[in-house]
Design an enzyme around this catalytic site. Structure first.
Site, PDB file in Angstrom:
ATOM      1  N   HIS A  84       0.811  -1.224   0.000  1.00  0.00           N
ATOM      2  CA  HIS A  84       0.000   0.000   0.000  1.00  0.00           C
ATOM      3  C   HIS A  84       0.842   1.271   0.000  1.00  0.00           C
ATOM      4  O   HIS A  84       0.313   2.360  -0.242  1.00  0.00           O
ATOM      5  CB  HIS A  84      -0.910   0.020   1.231  1.00  0.00           C
ATOM      6  CG  HIS A  84      -1.866  -1.125   1.291  1.00  0.00           C
ATOM      7  ND1 HIS A  84      -2.999  -1.193   0.510  1.00  0.00           N
ATOM      8  CD2 HIS A  84      -1.848  -2.269   2.024  1.00  0.00           C
ATOM      9  CE1 HIS A  84      -3.641  -2.321   0.767  1.00  0.00           C
ATOM     10  NE2 HIS A  84      -2.960  -3.000   1.675  1.00  0.00           N
ATOM     11  N   GLU A  95      -7.516  -3.762  -3.385  1.00  0.00           N
ATOM     12  CA  GLU A  95      -7.897  -4.605  -2.243  1.00  0.00           C
ATOM     13  C   GLU A  95      -9.198  -4.042  -1.677  1.00  0.00           C
ATOM     14  O   GLU A  95      -9.188  -3.128  -0.867  1.00  0.00           O
ATOM     15  CB  GLU A  95      -6.811  -4.636  -1.171  1.00  0.00           C
ATOM     16  CG  GLU A  95      -7.122  -5.643  -0.077  1.00  0.00           C
ATOM     17  CD  GLU A  95      -6.116  -5.648   1.058  1.00  0.00           C
ATOM     18  OE1 GLU A  95      -6.167  -6.576   1.880  1.00  0.00           O
ATOM     19  OE2 GLU A  95      -5.282  -4.726   1.137  1.00  0.00           O
ATOM     20  N   GLN A 144      -9.296  -2.411   7.121  1.00  0.00           N
ATOM     21  CA  GLN A 144     -10.067  -1.722   6.091  1.00  0.00           C
ATOM     22  C   GLN A 144     -11.091  -0.796   6.756  1.00  0.00           C
ATOM     23  O   GLN A 144     -11.636  -1.096   7.821  1.00  0.00           O
ATOM     24  CB  GLN A 144     -10.783  -2.727   5.198  1.00  0.00           C
ATOM     25  CG  GLN A 144      -9.866  -3.648   4.409  1.00  0.00           C
ATOM     26  CD  GLN A 144      -9.392  -3.032   3.109  1.00  0.00           C
ATOM     27  OE1 GLN A 144      -9.939  -2.046   2.623  1.00  0.00           O
ATOM     28  NE2 GLN A 144      -8.357  -3.623   2.511  1.00  0.00           N
ATOM     29  N   HIS A 147     -10.271 -10.971   3.001  1.00  0.00           N
ATOM     30  CA  HIS A 147     -11.169 -10.274   3.923  1.00  0.00           C
ATOM     31  C   HIS A 147     -12.559 -10.880   3.814  1.00  0.00           C
ATOM     32  O   HIS A 147     -13.535 -10.218   3.471  1.00  0.00           O
ATOM     33  CB  HIS A 147     -11.184  -8.774   3.624  1.00  0.00           C
ATOM     34  CG  HIS A 147      -9.921  -8.078   4.025  1.00  0.00           C
ATOM     35  ND1 HIS A 147      -9.642  -7.758   5.334  1.00  0.00           N
ATOM     36  CD2 HIS A 147      -8.865  -7.670   3.291  1.00  0.00           C
ATOM     37  CE1 HIS A 147      -8.458  -7.164   5.397  1.00  0.00           C
ATOM     38  NE2 HIS A 147      -7.959  -7.114   4.171  1.00  0.00           N
ATOM     39  N   ASN A 205      -4.746 -14.156   7.215  1.00  0.00           N
ATOM     40  CA  ASN A 205      -5.280 -12.958   7.840  1.00  0.00           C
ATOM     41  C   ASN A 205      -6.556 -12.499   7.145  1.00  0.00           C
ATOM     42  O   ASN A 205      -6.703 -12.636   5.936  1.00  0.00           O
ATOM     43  CB  ASN A 205      -4.227 -11.842   7.819  1.00  0.00           C
ATOM     44  CG  ASN A 205      -2.894 -12.312   8.371  1.00  0.00           C
ATOM     45  OD1 ASN A 205      -1.924 -12.446   7.639  1.00  0.00           O
ATOM     46  ND2 ASN A 205      -2.850 -12.608   9.652  1.00  0.00           N
ATOM     47  N   ASP A 225       6.362 -11.369   8.157  1.00  0.00           N
ATOM     48  CA  ASP A 225       6.995 -10.571   9.207  1.00  0.00           C
ATOM     49  C   ASP A 225       7.071 -11.288  10.544  1.00  0.00           C
ATOM     50  O   ASP A 225       7.614 -10.742  11.513  1.00  0.00           O
ATOM     51  CB  ASP A 225       6.271  -9.228   9.368  1.00  0.00           C
ATOM     52  CG  ASP A 225       4.788  -9.359   9.715  1.00  0.00           C
ATOM     53  OD1 ASP A 225       4.310 -10.507   9.837  1.00  0.00           O
ATOM     54  OD2 ASP A 225       4.117  -8.323   9.839  1.00  0.00           O
ATOM     55  N   ILE A 254       4.701 -11.723  12.469  1.00  0.00           N
ATOM     56  CA  ILE A 254       3.644 -11.153  13.313  1.00  0.00           C
ATOM     57  C   ILE A 254       2.276 -11.548  12.773  1.00  0.00           C
ATOM     58  O   ILE A 254       1.440 -12.086  13.494  1.00  0.00           O
ATOM     59  CB  ILE A 254       3.768  -9.613  13.382  1.00  0.00           C
ATOM     60  CG1 ILE A 254       5.116  -9.209  13.979  1.00  0.00           C
ATOM     61  CG2 ILE A 254       2.612  -9.014  14.186  1.00  0.00           C
ATOM     62  CD1 ILE A 254       5.440  -7.742  13.839  1.00  0.00           C
ATOM     63  N   HIS A 255       2.047 -11.291  11.508  1.00  0.00           N
ATOM     64  CA  HIS A 255       0.772 -11.681  10.894  1.00  0.00           C
ATOM     65  C   HIS A 255       0.582 -13.194  10.914  1.00  0.00           C
ATOM     66  O   HIS A 255      -0.547 -13.682  11.019  1.00  0.00           O
ATOM     67  CB  HIS A 255       0.695 -11.156   9.462  1.00  0.00           C
ATOM     68  CG  HIS A 255       0.389  -9.692   9.368  1.00  0.00           C
ATOM     69  ND1 HIS A 255       1.357  -8.734   9.582  1.00  0.00           N
ATOM     70  CD2 HIS A 255      -0.766  -9.035   9.096  1.00  0.00           C
ATOM     71  CE1 HIS A 255       0.792  -7.539   9.440  1.00  0.00           C
ATOM     72  NE2 HIS A 255      -0.483  -7.689   9.151  1.00  0.00           N
ATOM     73  N   ASP A 279       2.591  -6.183   2.255  1.00  0.00           N
ATOM     74  CA  ASP A 279       1.409  -5.465   2.750  1.00  0.00           C
ATOM     75  C   ASP A 279       1.827  -4.168   3.449  1.00  0.00           C
ATOM     76  O   ASP A 279       1.183  -3.729   4.406  1.00  0.00           O
ATOM     77  CB  ASP A 279       0.597  -6.361   3.695  1.00  0.00           C
ATOM     78  CG  ASP A 279      -0.828  -5.868   3.907  1.00  0.00           C
ATOM     79  OD1 ASP A 279      -1.312  -5.066   3.083  1.00  0.00           O
ATOM     80  OD2 ASP A 279      -1.459  -6.273   4.904  1.00  0.00           O
TER      81      ASP A 279
END
Length: 369
Positions: free
Chosen positions: A53, A120, A132, A183, A207, A235, A237-238, A261
């Site tokens: 992004h 996205e 989002q 999503h 995710n 990462d 983390i996700h 991301d």
């Protein structure tokens, strides 16, 4: 241009010591060197990030051509030779503005790493919205899709359980644009139906989707049991390293695509930023919305590559697949992503620690450390 005595890493032919010759913007020759295992550097296809992004203060929804150039030049330092600026859920005019900026940029810069646009949203599940903006998520509008599918759009993330999804999927795919599922609060049947209709790609798995249960396979169960290809944010983390390894063991390297991301706060100091009209607070290198929701990432691509190698202990051949070849294949791009004669000369030279030493785009050095 020529690279001598390097470890050539191709996603199909594998790893071997050799030399690579470039003429113009294509690879003209790849030769094996026999009798030695010593080499000076690792050469791989240039990295591909189809889901980003922003970076260095530039956001896909608000950028101008100057900002896009700044973003592109930063990504060269990470070995990225192809990327898709990615919009969040927004108004039709906002996503069209981003797409037109990219179109103008491509018209002005025929040799660029900018490959097009990834939308996205906005046709996503409110329940699985993640970061989002809920005010901008909406029902599928086929007329709106027709209006916003202009030339540089290459990829669209959409939730398959939404009403009129099948019509939307058919409309998008007829434009040779790739559909990715994300999503989403879909059922296993929704996911399978989308797969059978030609969508085999998942946005930032696992995710932004419902989880696996032994009496309700849901999205995660569908992805693990059907031959979907998956983006993964690398990462740690996700998805924890152990989960990345699990997906690698189940699906194999041929079905995984590394993505970042990233948002505009990437390579920037801690502070306040914006994502899809919402405030993001970057603190200690972690971006979050005001309610604490993880707000995408500030991961750089070269680190993501090193992380995947560490998390999975994959081969370099597999690393070339997950960092380049698979993402290009999912977009039906066949002229790059390999170190082989006739392919576009998009390359990255790495040291033994997989740190970027040189990036080559179309036969031209665009970064050198």
């Amino acid at each position: 241009m020529r690279f001598e005595n390097v470890l050539v890493v191709d996603p199909i032919d594998g790893e071997f010591v050799g030399r690579v010759k470039i003429e113009g913007n294509v690879i003209s020759k790849v030769e094996r060197i026999t009798g030695t295992m010593e080499y000076e550097g690792i050469i791989m296809p240039g990295f591909v990030d189809p889901h980003t992004h922003g970076s260095v203060g530039v956001d896909a929804l608000s950028m101008n051509e100057k900002g896009l150039r700044k973003w592109e030049e930063f990504l060269y330092s990470q070995g990225v030779t192809y990327f898709l600026p990615t919009t969040m859920s927004s108004t039709p005019s906002a996503v069209l503005s981003a797409a037109r900026t990219v179109k103008d940029y491509l018209d002005d810069n025929p040799e660029t790493s900018v490959g097009g646009v990834h939308y996205e949203g906005p046709y996503l599940s409110l329940k699985r919205k993640g970061a989002q903006n809920p005010e901008l998520i909406r029902r599928i509008n086929l007329e709106e899709i027709e209006e916003t599918l202009i030339e540089p759009v290459r990829l669209i993330t959409i939730a398959p359980e939404l009403e009129r999804f099948s019509q939307a999927q058919d409309l998008i795919q007829k434009r040779n644009i790739t559909v990715s599922l994300g999503h989403t609060d879909a059922s296993f049947d929704d996911m399978e139906r989308a797969y059978n209709q030609g969508c085999d790609r998942i946005t930032h798995f696992p995710n932004g989707m419902n989880t696996l249960h032994h009496r309700d396979l849901g999205c995660v169960g569908a992805v693990l049991s059907l031959p979907f290809s998956v983006e993964m944010i690398m990462d740690g983390i996700h998805s924890l390293p152990g989960f990345v390894k699990l997906v690698y063991d189940i699906k194999g390297a041929s079905k995984i695509m590394i993505v970042t991301d990233t948002i505009d706060a990437t390579a920037m100091p801690d502070g306040e930023y914006e994502l899809g009209g919402q405030k993001v607070i970057l603190k200690n290198g972690r971006p979050r919305l005001e309610d604490g929701t993880i707000a995408a990432a500030v991961l750089v691509f070269s680190e993501a590559v090193r992380n995947f190698k560490t998390f999975t202990n994959c081969s370099l051949k597999e690393l070339a697949r997950v960092s380049s070849f698979n993402a290009l294949s999912s977009l039906k791009i066949e002229d790059r992503g390999r170190l082989s004669r006739g392919y576009k000369a998009d390359l990255v030279l790495l040291n033994e620690d997989l740190q970027v030493k040189q990036t080559v785009l179309g036969g031209r050095t665009v970064f050198k450390y």
